[in-house]
Write a protein that holds these residues in place. Structure first.
Motif, PDB file in Angstrom:
ATOM      1  N   GLY A  30      54.545 -11.465  41.161  1.00  0.00           N
ATOM      2  CA  GLY A  30      55.450 -11.238  42.291  1.00  0.00           C
ATOM      3  C   GLY A  30      54.794 -10.577  43.469  1.00  0.00           C
ATOM      4  O   GLY A  30      55.473  -9.976  44.315  1.00  0.00           O
ATOM      5  N   LEU A  31      53.457 -10.674  43.565  1.00  0.00           N
ATOM      6  CA  LEU A  31      52.728  -9.989  44.631  1.00  0.00           C
ATOM      7  C   LEU A  31      52.119 -10.938  45.657  1.00  0.00           C
ATOM      8  O   LEU A  31      51.431 -10.488  46.576  1.00  0.00           O
ATOM      9  CB  LEU A  31      51.626  -9.110  44.033  1.00  0.00           C
ATOM     10  N   ALA A  32      52.359 -12.257  45.484  1.00  0.00           N
ATOM     11  CA  ALA A  32      51.838 -13.194  46.489  1.00  0.00           C
ATOM     12  C   ALA A  32      52.510 -12.938  47.830  1.00  0.00           C
ATOM     13  O   ALA A  32      51.861 -12.989  48.890  1.00  0.00           O
ATOM     14  CB  ALA A  32      52.061 -14.635  46.026  1.00  0.00           C
ATOM     15  N   SER A  33      53.816 -12.691  47.802  1.00  0.00           N
ATOM     16  CA  SER A  33      54.566 -12.313  49.007  1.00  0.00           C
ATOM     17  C   SER A  33      55.351 -11.055  48.672  1.00  0.00           C
ATOM     18  O   SER A  33      56.517 -11.127  48.254  1.00  0.00           O
ATOM     19  CB  SER A  33      55.513 -13.440  49.434  1.00  0.00           C
ATOM     20  N   PRO A  34      54.738  -9.870  48.807  1.00  0.00           N
ATOM     21  CA  PRO A  34      55.396  -8.628  48.386  1.00  0.00           C
ATOM     22  C   PRO A  34      56.734  -8.438  49.097  1.00  0.00           C
ATOM     23  O   PRO A  34      56.885  -8.786  50.268  1.00  0.00           O
ATOM     24  CB  PRO A  34      54.389  -7.544  48.802  1.00  0.00           C
ATOM     25  N   ARG A  35      57.701  -7.877  48.366  1.00  0.00           N
ATOM     26  CA  ARG A  35      59.010  -7.650  48.980  1.00  0.00           C
ATOM     27  C   ARG A  35      59.002  -6.407  49.864  1.00  0.00           C
ATOM     28  O   ARG A  35      59.909  -6.208  50.686  1.00  0.00           O
ATOM     29  CB  ARG A  35      60.090  -7.510  47.915  1.00  0.00           C
ATOM     30  N   ALA A  36      58.021  -5.504  49.687  1.00  0.00           N
ATOM     31  CA  ALA A  36      57.975  -4.278  50.492  1.00  0.00           C
ATOM     32  C   ALA A  36      56.550  -3.746  50.524  1.00  0.00           C
ATOM     33  O   ALA A  36      55.710  -4.107  49.697  1.00  0.00           O
ATOM     34  CB  ALA A  36      58.910  -3.214  49.905  1.00  0.00           C
ATOM     35  N   THR A  37      56.284  -2.908  51.511  1.00  0.00           N
ATOM     36  CA  THR A  37      54.992  -2.214  51.598  1.00  0.00           C
ATOM     37  C   THR A  37      55.241  -0.728  51.835  1.00  0.00           C
ATOM     38  O   THR A  37      56.267  -0.334  52.402  1.00  0.00           O
ATOM     39  CB  THR A  37      54.117  -2.767  52.737  1.00  0.00           C
ATOM     40  N   LEU A  38      54.291   0.066  51.424  1.00  0.00           N
ATOM     41  CA  LEU A  38      54.339   1.514  51.632  1.00  0.00           C
ATOM     42  C   LEU A  38      52.986   1.950  52.170  1.00  0.00           C
ATOM     43  O   LEU A  38      51.944   1.596  51.607  1.00  0.00           O
ATOM     44  CB  LEU A  38      54.653   2.246  50.318  1.00  0.00           C
ATOM     45  N   ARG A  39      53.006   2.727  53.238  1.00  0.00           N
ATOM     46  CA  ARG A  39      51.768   3.229  53.852  1.00  0.00           C
ATOM     47  C   ARG A  39      51.850   4.741  53.942  1.00  0.00           C
ATOM     48  O   ARG A  39      52.797   5.293  54.505  1.00  0.00           O
ATOM     49  CB  ARG A  39      51.592   2.627  55.252  1.00  0.00           C
ATOM     50  N   VAL A  40      50.864   5.421  53.358  1.00  0.00           N
ATOM     51  CA  VAL A  40      50.813   6.881  53.361  1.00  0.00           C
ATOM     52  C   VAL A  40      49.509   7.314  54.038  1.00  0.00           C
ATOM     53  O   VAL A  40      48.417   6.895  53.621  1.00  0.00           O
ATOM     54  CB  VAL A  40      50.878   7.456  51.937  1.00  0.00           C
ATOM     55  N   VAL A  41      49.630   8.132  55.058  1.00  0.00           N
ATOM     56  CA  VAL A  41      48.466   8.656  55.773  1.00  0.00           C
ATOM     57  C   VAL A  41      48.332  10.129  55.423  1.00  0.00           C
ATOM     58  O   VAL A  41      49.299  10.893  55.498  1.00  0.00           O
ATOM     59  CB  VAL A  41      48.624   8.494  57.298  1.00  0.00           C
ATOM     60  N   SER A  42      47.134  10.514  55.033  1.00  0.00           N
ATOM     61  CA  SER A  42      46.885  11.921  54.682  1.00  0.00           C
ATOM     62  C   SER A  42      45.595  12.383  55.331  1.00  0.00           C
ATOM     63  O   SER A  42      44.778  11.575  55.789  1.00  0.00           O
ATOM     64  CB  SER A  42      46.813  12.093  53.166  1.00  0.00           C
ATOM     65  N   THR A  43      45.405  13.693  55.379  1.00  0.00           N
ATOM     66  CA  THR A  43      44.196  14.290  55.958  1.00  0.00           C
ATOM     67  C   THR A  43      43.530  15.172  54.909  1.00  0.00           C
ATOM     68  O   THR A  43      43.870  16.345  54.767  1.00  0.00           O
ATOM     69  CB  THR A  43      44.544  15.124  57.202  1.00  0.00           C
ATOM     70  N   PRO A  44      42.581  14.610  54.128  1.00  0.00           N
ATOM     71  CA  PRO A  44      41.898  15.403  53.102  1.00  0.00           C
ATOM     72  C   PRO A  44      41.143  16.568  53.725  1.00  0.00           C
ATOM     73  O   PRO A  44      40.564  16.432  54.809  1.00  0.00           O
ATOM     74  CB  PRO A  44      40.928  14.403  52.462  1.00  0.00           C
ATOM     75  N   PRO A  45      41.117  17.724  53.076  1.00  0.00           N
ATOM     76  CA  PRO A  45      40.402  18.876  53.634  1.00  0.00           C
ATOM     77  C   PRO A  45      38.905  18.619  53.686  1.00  0.00           C
ATOM     78  O   PRO A  45      38.327  18.034  52.771  1.00  0.00           O
ATOM     79  CB  PRO A  45      40.741  19.999  52.650  1.00  0.00           C
ATOM     80  N   GLY A  46      38.295  19.038  54.781  1.00  0.00           N
ATOM     81  CA  GLY A  46      36.845  18.926  54.907  1.00  0.00           C
ATOM     82  C   GLY A  46      36.359  17.561  55.341  1.00  0.00           C
ATOM     83  O   GLY A  46      35.172  17.373  55.583  1.00  0.00           O
ATOM     84  N   ALA A  47      37.254  16.571  55.419  1.00  0.00           N
ATOM     85  CA  ALA A  47      36.829  15.237  55.838  1.00  0.00           C
ATOM     86  C   ALA A  47      36.888  15.146  57.360  1.00  0.00           C
ATOM     87  O   ALA A  47      37.957  15.080  57.949  1.00  0.00           O
ATOM     88  CB  ALA A  47      37.738  14.180  55.200  1.00  0.00           C
TER      89      ALA A  47
ATOM     90  N   ALA B  96      47.218  11.146  47.355  1.00  0.00           N
ATOM     91  CA  ALA B  96      47.236  12.320  48.238  1.00  0.00           C
ATOM     92  C   ALA B  96      48.252  13.345  47.749  1.00  0.00           C
ATOM     93  O   ALA B  96      49.384  12.984  47.414  1.00  0.00           O
ATOM     94  CB  ALA B  96      47.562  11.898  49.659  1.00  0.00           C
ATOM     95  N   PRO B  97      47.898  14.637  47.710  1.00  0.00           N
ATOM     96  CA  PRO B  97      48.885  15.667  47.377  1.00  0.00           C
ATOM     97  C   PRO B  97      49.856  15.892  48.527  1.00  0.00           C
ATOM     98  O   PRO B  97      49.560  15.556  49.689  1.00  0.00           O
ATOM     99  CB  PRO B  97      48.023  16.907  47.115  1.00  0.00           C
ATOM    100  N   LEU B  98      51.009  16.451  48.208  1.00  0.00           N
ATOM    101  CA  LEU B  98      52.083  16.606  49.187  1.00  0.00           C
ATOM    102  C   LEU B  98      51.623  17.320  50.446  1.00  0.00           C
ATOM    103  O   LEU B  98      51.944  16.888  51.571  1.00  0.00           O
ATOM    104  CB  LEU B  98      53.251  17.361  48.540  1.00  0.00           C
ATOM    105  N   ASP B  99      50.885  18.410  50.315  1.00  0.00           N
ATOM    106  CA  ASP B  99      50.523  19.214  51.478  1.00  0.00           C
ATOM    107  C   ASP B  99      49.520  18.527  52.400  1.00  0.00           C
ATOM    108  O   ASP B  99      49.264  19.019  53.503  1.00  0.00           O
ATOM    109  CB  ASP B  99      49.972  20.569  51.033  1.00  0.00           C
ATOM    110  N   GLU B 100      48.938  17.398  51.958  1.00  0.00           N
ATOM    111  CA  GLU B 100      47.985  16.683  52.812  1.00  0.00           C
ATOM    112  C   GLU B 100      48.620  15.466  53.494  1.00  0.00           C
ATOM    113  O   GLU B 100      48.015  14.871  54.377  1.00  0.00           O
ATOM    114  CB  GLU B 100      46.771  16.231  51.994  1.00  0.00           C
ATOM    115  N   VAL B 101      49.839  15.088  53.068  1.00  0.00           N
ATOM    116  CA  VAL B 101      50.482  13.897  53.619  1.00  0.00           C
ATOM    117  C   VAL B 101      50.925  14.175  55.059  1.00  0.00           C
ATOM    118  O   VAL B 101      51.607  15.162  55.339  1.00  0.00           O
ATOM    119  CB  VAL B 101      51.686  13.469  52.762  1.00  0.00           C
ATOM    120  N   ALA B 102      50.557  13.277  55.966  1.00  0.00           N
ATOM    121  CA  ALA B 102      50.915  13.419  57.386  1.00  0.00           C
ATOM    122  C   ALA B 102      51.953  12.402  57.823  1.00  0.00           C
ATOM    123  O   ALA B 102      52.796  12.704  58.671  1.00  0.00           O
ATOM    124  CB  ALA B 102      49.667  13.281  58.254  1.00  0.00           C
TER     125      ALA B 102
END
Length: 779
Positions: free
Chosen positions: A410-427, A343-349
């Motif tokens: 090292g991904l069986a039990s990840p040490r951290a998670t990141l969640r990014v929500v965005s709103t694509p134009p026109g969707a 997601a581009p910066l301007d679409e990240v919510a």
């Protein structure tokens, strides 16, 4: 029946009256009112009703047989427009709307130079019996017809024109040229049958291999909405790089037909080079036919174009710009998306980082940002943008197959998670914007790398361990971007240390700068460069904060560069001094991070990314750049001595500067003046080395020696040291010009002046007049 018979005569009269009214209305619509005739009395076509125009036929004389384009207007489409179609040689095509509009505009405002009398209107003599162009217009009940014939005697280039029912006129060359539109020009230039939003898939075969992309479930505009169907080195389903695919889609938009080709011309072009790539366009509409386009092969008579043959849904061949091939022939690896978050910066919510019990949650509200966790508070706009941009900037060095052993990575039990929500134009769905959710699982560091799994496409990314800090929750990332905040005039001394070199400068009472270290013959501080560094330090801002304490990592265990500024006490608001002790502002620069560098300020442990401008200002020698400048009025003689060639002597005379012994005094004076002006403008870009020159500088021996003799002694460059007394003025000095190179983005030559123990870089453009005057070819 009797009542009906009784009123039969009346009914008949009513019907006749209605029919007469309709006929009168039709006749009235076809007639020209007095007002309309007055308004358009100077125009060739006496009535113009654009909403009633439904058909336009253009016939042009051609060798063998005339060619005709018959344009008809369609019904109102979904966009509220009535598109034009054109029929040429029995084939029907979409019309080029701008060309149609332009011709209609020309007809609407077309005026005549003069009318030709009926006695002189012999059609054969005026070229109207076999016109070169015929234009017929259907406008409601009216029918207009315009013929262009032969040339008229005046004005130059004028043409005879006949308007049906009105007579013969003379029109200008410009109007005739605007009306003279070849039938093929009315075909739409658009060659690709579908736009990006109409595609469910896209395949490229040929140069670059086979690359098949399909519409992805996560949505996104243009290239952001696709994934590999197959052809990716990492397997199917991998996300496609939006910028890379956007270049392909832009190429399709530029694939405009510059000239249409016959089938025979297309076959000949294909045999001379053949298609280099085949495009397969899969439309989203299941009822629509697949698009097939072959691109490549020399276009006859157009060296900057290639042939494109559309095999479906409707066959056509044309010349298109050759530049469209570049993005279509890129290999599959260039389309793999190495960004962790698409997601581009301007679409990240929203952004949420979590590691164990620690979390950081940020949400956008318009252009502002708000922290939801661990506290609930607003965040400065620049801080919020910097945090999100740092996440978006993280890129993989490579992608591993989705089937890789996650436990080993090292991904069986990840040490951290990141969640990014965005709103694509026109969707949108049911009138509401659709959200795109990208989730990353971050593994533990292993031998300097970290593995990250993108749940969106299942790909596993390998990133440098130093980059992983941006993906972990840390409140340091929400610090103010301002590292230092003081006025530049408080800086009283500077110290810059890098391996093998220490520079120290101190401000004088007059505000200038004095070089304390290094010492050497003719070395002095450049006040402009020192002021620039002091100003950068005074308002230093981090590009982003990385970690609370990275220990000895990020290259900060042994910094590449350390900058210290000694600060005078801050002035008291009452006008005196605060009495506070002198303090220092210190910055250490470690490993590079993109264009900037990882850095620490003072004794703090927190790591930030310093802007590249800081290293650019502190990483150079802060030595005077004006050591080569010579005021023209002080020059008596200049000797240019090229290596292995005869010297050129330029002397001052009452008439100005000239070359001694020159046969052509005028040319010699101009050349001598260029040398004089060059010496007055010979400011260096900067010093590049101390002491004796190195071999790469090309100064042992130099390409050119420039000896400047002065009309009166000039103060020699002096070392700024109390232990070294000022040197006696010099009556002459020599400049040595060496090899060419590049320095901070500028093409330069290395140079040295006697009496100054440093090598400098001077822009080639400044030195070129000296080289040319000495007969040396420039770089």
């Amino acid at each position: 029946m009797r009542p009906l018979r009784r009123h039969a005569t009346t009914l008949l009269l009513v019907a006749l009256t209605a029919a007469a009214a309709v006929a009168l209305l039709v006749l009235d619509r076809g007639s020209v009112s007095t007002d309309e005739a007055e308004r358009r009395k100077k125009h060739l076509i006496e009535a113009w009703r654009p909403d009633e125009i439904t058909e336009l036929t253009v016939t042009m004389a051609a060798p063998g047989a005339p060619r005709t384009a018959r344009l008809t207007r369609g019904e109102v489409d979904d966009a509220g427009q009535r598109p034009w179609n054109v029929e040429i040689d029995g084939q029907r095509y979409p019309a080029d709307e701008p060309t149609v509009d332009q011709l209609l505009g020309t007809l609407e405002f077309a005026t005549a130079e003069r009318r030709v009398s009926a006695e002189a209107s012999d059609p054969a003599a005026l070229g109207l019996a076999s016109p070169r162009l015929s234009i017929a217009l259907v406008m409601g009940p009216r029918r207009e017809r315009l013929l262009l014939g032969g040339g008229a005697p005046t004005p130059p280039g004028a043409v005879y024109a006949e308007v049906a029912g009105r007579g013969v006129f003379v029109i200008t060359k410009q109007l005739a040229s605007a009306l003279d539109v070849p039938p093929d020009r009315f075909r739409s230039r658009s060659f690709v049958p579908y736009v990006a939003a109409e595609l469910s898939g896209l395949t490229l075969d040929g140069d670059g291999g086979s690359r098949r992309f399909s519409r992805a479930p996560w949505g996104g505009g243009r290239g952001a909405g696709f994934r590999f169907a197959e052809g990716s080195p990492e397997g199917s389903g991998v996300r496609v790089s939006a910028p890379a695919l956007d270049l392909v889609l832009s190429a399709l938009g530029r694939m405009q037909a510059e000239a249409f080709l016959s089938e025979e011309e297309a076959r000949q072009a294909a045999s001379s080079g053949g298609p280099r790539v085949t495009l397969t366009l899969e439309p989203s509409d299941p009822a629509a036919k697949r698009g097939l386009i072959d691109v490549g092969g020399a276009c006859p008579g157009r060296p900057d174009h290639v042939v494109a043959v559309r095999r479906g849904p409707a066959r056509a061949a044309a010349c298109v710009p050759a530049s469209v091939l570049d993005p279509l022939t890129e290999e599959a690896s260039r389309f793999v998306d190495l960004a962790l978050v698409a997601a581009p910066l301007d679409e990240v919510a929203e952004v949420k980082l979590a590691a164990g019990e620690r979390s950081l949650e940020l949400a956008r509200a318009g252009s502002e940002w708000h922290l939801r966790a661990p506290q609930d508070r607003p965040v400065p706009t620049e801080t919020g943008r910097a945090l999100v941009q740092a996440i978006l900037d993280v890129r993989a060095t490579r992608l591993l197959p989705a089937a890789s052993d996650r436990a080993a990575l090292g991904l069986a039990s990840p040490r951290a998670t990141l969640r990014v929500v965005s709103t694509p134009p026109g969707a949108v769905a049911e009138g509401e914007p659709l959200e795109r959710i990208e989730t990353l699982e971050i593994g533990a560091e292993q031998a300097g790398v970290v593995h990250v799994r993108r749940l969106e496409d299942g790909a596993i990314a390998e990133i440098p361990a130093l980059a992983a800090g941006a993906l972990l929750p840390s409140e340091v990332s929400l610090r103010s971007m301002k590292v230092f905040d003081f006025t530049p005039d408080r800086v009283s001394a500077l110290r810059i240390e890098r391996p093998g070199l220490v520079q120290r400068l101190r401000r004088t009472g007059e505000g200038a700068w004095r070089l304390v270290e290094p010492t050497g013959e003719g070395l002095a501080a450049d006040s402009g460069l020192a002021d620039e560094l002091a100003e950068l330090l005074a308002g230093l801002q981090a590009e982003r904060w990385i970690a609370e304490d990275a220990g000895q990592s990020h290259g900060l265990g042994a910094p590449r560069l350390v900058v210290e500024a000694e600060l005078d006490p801050a002035p008291d608001p009452g006008g005196g001094s605060t009495g506070a002790a002198t303090r220092a502002a210190r910055v250490a620069l470690g490993a590079r991070s993109g264009a900037g560098s990882f850095a620490r300020a003072g004794d703090g442990a927190a790591v930030f990314v310093a802007p590249p401008a800081l290293e650019a200002a502190a990483g150079r020698l802060l030595l005077r750049r004006d050591v080569f400048l010579v005021p023209p009025h002080e020059i008596a003689r200049v000797t240019l001595a090229p290596r292995g060639a005869k010297p050129v002597v330029i002397e001052r005379s009452p008439e100005g500067f000239t070359i001694a012994g020159a046969a052509d005094q005028a040319s010699a004076a101009a050349l001598a003046a260029s040398v004089r002006d060059a010496l007055a403008d010979l400011r260096a870009e900067g010093a590049v080395a101390l002491g004796e020159p190195e071999r790469r500088h090309g100064l042992s021996p130099p390409r050119l020696r420039v000896t400047v003799e002065l009309s009166r002694p000039q103060a020699a460059p002096a070392e700024e040291s109390d232990a070294v007394p000022p040197r006696a003025p010099v009556g002459s000095f020599t400049i040595a010009i060496g090899a060419g190179d590049a320095f901070r983005g500028t093409n330069v030559v290395y140079a040295r002046r006697d009496g100054v123990r440093a090598v400098y870089a001077i822009a080639q453009s400044r030195v070129r007049p000296l080289l040319e005057a000495a007969g040396i070819a420039g770089d």
